[in-house]
Design a protein around this motif. Structure first.
Motif, PDB file in Angstrom:
ATOM      1  N   UNK A 253      36.969  -9.798  58.115  1.00 28.37           N
ATOM      2  CA  UNK A 253      37.985  -8.920  58.508  1.00 28.37           C
ATOM      3  C   UNK A 253      37.985  -7.962  56.934  1.00 28.37           C
ATOM      4  N   UNK A 254      37.811  -6.542  57.632  1.00 27.18           N
ATOM      5  CA  UNK A 254      37.747  -5.366  56.725  1.00 27.18           C
ATOM      6  C   UNK A 254      39.262  -4.714  57.052  1.00 27.18           C
ATOM      7  N   UNK A 255      39.836  -4.563  55.969  1.00 28.57           N
ATOM      8  CA  UNK A 255      41.391  -4.006  56.020  1.00 28.57           C
ATOM      9  C   UNK A 255      41.383  -2.849  54.916  1.00 28.57           C
ATOM     10  N   UNK A 256      40.503  -1.591  55.178  1.00 30.22           N
ATOM     11  CA  UNK A 256      40.542  -0.529  54.521  1.00 30.22           C
ATOM     12  C   UNK A 256      39.666   0.458  55.136  1.00 30.22           C
ATOM     13  N   UNK A 257      40.065   1.642  54.874  1.00 27.58           N
ATOM     14  CA  UNK A 257      38.975   2.686  55.142  1.00 27.58           C
ATOM     15  C   UNK A 257      37.866   2.924  54.042  1.00 27.58           C
ATOM     16  N   UNK A 258      36.933   3.481  54.333  1.00 32.03           N
ATOM     17  CA  UNK A 258      35.929   3.990  53.350  1.00 32.03           C
ATOM     18  C   UNK A 258      36.525   4.845  51.993  1.00 32.03           C
ATOM     19  N   UNK A 259      37.422   5.734  52.601  1.00 29.98           N
ATOM     20  CA  UNK A 259      37.738   6.342  51.478  1.00 29.98           C
ATOM     21  C   UNK A 259      39.263   6.799  51.802  1.00 29.98           C
ATOM     22  N   UNK A 260      40.052   6.536  50.669  1.00 26.95           N
ATOM     23  CA  UNK A 260      41.258   6.711  50.595  1.00 26.95           C
ATOM     24  C   UNK A 260      41.951   7.666  49.246  1.00 26.95           C
ATOM     25  N   UNK A 261      41.748   8.951  49.519  1.00 24.40           N
ATOM     26  CA  UNK A 261      41.897   9.632  48.212  1.00 24.40           C
ATOM     27  C   UNK A 261      40.269   9.304  47.412  1.00 24.40           C
ATOM     28  N   UNK A 262      40.101   8.117  46.947  1.00 25.67           N
ATOM     29  CA  UNK A 262      38.932   7.788  46.290  1.00 25.67           C
ATOM     30  C   UNK A 262      38.304   6.523  47.042  1.00 25.67           C
ATOM     31  N   UNK A 263      37.219   6.554  46.651  1.00 22.24           N
ATOM     32  CA  UNK A 263      36.410   5.509  47.464  1.00 22.24           C
ATOM     33  C   UNK A 263      37.096   4.136  47.425  1.00 22.24           C
ATOM     34  N   UNK A 264      36.960   3.421  48.585  1.00 21.25           N
ATOM     35  CA  UNK A 264      37.452   2.341  48.651  1.00 21.25           C
ATOM     36  C   UNK A 264      36.511   1.186  48.991  1.00 21.25           C
ATOM     37  N   UNK A 265      35.473   1.556  49.767  1.00 19.25           N
ATOM     38  CA  UNK A 265      34.416   0.612  50.274  1.00 19.25           C
ATOM     39  C   UNK A 265      33.179   1.360  50.453  1.00 19.25           C
ATOM     40  N   UNK A 266      31.984   0.910  50.511  1.00 19.82           N
ATOM     41  CA  UNK A 266      30.788   1.666  50.859  1.00 19.82           C
ATOM     42  C   UNK A 266      30.622   1.087  52.126  1.00 19.82           C
ATOM     43  N   UNK A 267      29.936   1.724  53.030  1.00 21.44           N
ATOM     44  CA  UNK A 267      29.466   1.476  54.500  1.00 21.44           C
ATOM     45  C   UNK A 267      28.465   0.334  54.147  1.00 21.44           C
ATOM     46  N   UNK A 268      28.820  -0.893  54.587  1.00 18.53           N
ATOM     47  CA  UNK A 268      27.721  -1.900  54.158  1.00 18.53           C
ATOM     48  C   UNK A 268      27.008  -2.641  55.166  1.00 18.53           C
ATOM     49  N   UNK A 269      27.301  -2.039  56.441  1.00 18.36           N
ATOM     50  CA  UNK A 269      26.774  -2.638  57.676  1.00 18.36           C
ATOM     51  C   UNK A 269      25.956  -1.517  58.458  1.00 18.36           C
ATOM     52  N   UNK A 270      24.693  -1.657  58.963  1.00 21.47           N
ATOM     53  CA  UNK A 270      23.943  -0.988  59.559  1.00 21.47           C
ATOM     54  C   UNK A 270      24.455  -0.143  60.793  1.00 21.47           C
TER      55      UNK A 270
END
Length: 416
Positions: A253-270
């Motif tokens: 379960x991922x509960x964040x956007x990739x970027x919210x002002x700053x990077x929050x998470x990288x795109x880790x799936x293909x």
């Protein structure tokens, strides 16, 4: 006339000769005296001073300046002088400083630097404040019926006071004896609690085995029901998928956007298929709803394969709450359906992450546990749930607004 001149020449030569001899003699004597003086000075400097005894006790000091007994001072010889005005102990240290060794705690002052060797302590010392905090996390609770829950959410002051009482239980970096672990943390102050942290298996050094993730207990304290972790970074994506595989997770379960002002998470799936270290990830199906996207994935590693569901909830702003809890409850119901489905081969913990892995992540896990408790017992103890979460990972549910939101969501849970 010629005879007179010749008679005086030998005398002049003798006088000149004697003058030269006298000058050389004086020069030699002065030189010897100067050499003798320099030799004496060098001998005096080379003579060692009496060695000063190590400091073992300090008497008649103000309580704020008392040093522990048997203090080890690794900065070379020290000289001690007692001030006539305030009777403070002053250490005039050598200009040469030793680097602090691993496992030492350093306390710095304006003119003193003491290094206290803590490695000899066989038992961890717990301060009274830490003891009280741990006792609170283990014992606090307030079971509420649905009616009491509804009445409580209108009492903002009461919820605010209750939330403020819950110890955060954040981790001191010194508790993680892993060199360079900071390179794998998205936020330097959000660290995994040591006693529940996930350790990657089959790797050859502590840093390779390290991931910023904790096992979280579920309803009735079920062991390892969830894993709370930070959003993967560029240099931790392979670690993340290795953890997913090793723990047999059925759902992410991922509960964040990739970027919210700053990077929050990288795109880790293909997009379709990708390799992450030893784990191959294939996207089989994608479904889009108004508030979240679900993906059916196939993981392969070492000749084995497994089906996994990935949910990406994008309607929750960082440090805030969604406008409505209904979409999140729908997502929660879908997650519960897939974790109990026979088509999902993973039987391990549900992996939940946002960016730091404590705020939105904590809310989702608290809602999941609270819904089960309401269905099973007819009451919910959200205070006790949050205390349990923070015992396993510090800081779970970060804000009062999030704490209130989970209460509001649980008043709607009987509808699902």
């Amino acid at each position: 006339m010629r005879n007179a001149v010749n008679a005086t020449e030998p005398v002049w030569r003798r006088d000149g000769f004697y003058s030269i001899i006298l000058f050389l003699t004086i020069f030699i004597i002065i030189t010897c005296l100067m050499v003798s003086t320099q030799v004496s000075m060098l001998h005096a400097e080379a003579t060692p001073l009496p060695q000063q005894q190590p400091i073992t006790t300090c008497r008649q000091l103000p309580s704020s300046n008392i040093l522990p007994s048997s203090v080890f001072i690794p900065n070379g010889p020290q000289t001690i002088s007692k001030a006539t005005t305030n009777q403070e102990l002053k250490l005039n240290s050598s200009p040469f400083r030793m680097k602090s060794a691993s496992g030492l705690q350093e306390r710095r002052g304006s003119n003193v630097s003491l290094v206290l060797d803590m490695s000899a302590l066989s038992v961890a010392v717990e301060t009274p404040t830490e003891s009280v905090s741990q006792e609170y996390l283990l014992t606090a609770g307030r079971p509420l019926t649905p009616q009491q829950l509804s009445a409580l959410i209108s009492n903002t002051d009461s919820l605010q006071a209750e939330f403020a009482e819950i110890p955060m239980n954040f981790v001191d970096p010194k508790e993680l004896n892993i060199p360079n672990h900071g390179t794998k943390n998205r936020y330097k102050t959000i660290l995994p609690n040591p006693h529940t942290r996930v350790i990657l298996r089959g790797l050859d050094d502590p840093l390779s085995c390290y991931i910023n993730a904790n096992f979280i207990r579920g309803y009735r304290g079920d062991d390892k029901a969830f894993i709370a972790t930070q959003g993967p970074m560029m240099n931790t994506v392979n670690d993340f998928w290795l953890m997913v595989w090793q723990q047999g997770a059925p759902v992410i379960v991922m509960i964040t956007k990739l970027k919210e002002k700053n990077e929050k998470c990288v795109l880790y799936w293909p997009e379709r298929r990708g390799f992450y270290g030893t784990v191959e990830v294939t996207v089989d199906r994608v479904q889009q709803t108004d508030h979240f996207t679900s993906r059916s994935l196939t993981l392969k590693c070492g000749g084995h394969s497994r089906v996994l569901h990935h949910y990406w909830f994008t309607s929750w702003p960082d440090h805030k709450t969604p406008d409505s809890a209904l979409p999140l409850l729908l997502l929660l119901g879908d997650v519960e359906k897939h974790t109990s489905s026979t088509g999902t081969t993973g039987t391990g913990p549900v992996i939940v992450h946002c960016s730091a892995g404590i705020g939105r992540t904590g809310c989702f896990i608290a809602m999941a546990i609270g819904c089960r408790q309401l269905r099973s017992e007819g009451v919910v103890d959200l205070l006790g749930i949050v205390c349990q979460l923070r015992s396993d990972r510090g800081g779970m549910i970060q804000t009062e607004e999030q704490y209130k939101f989970v209460h509001q969501a649980l008043t709607l849970s009987p509808l699902f």
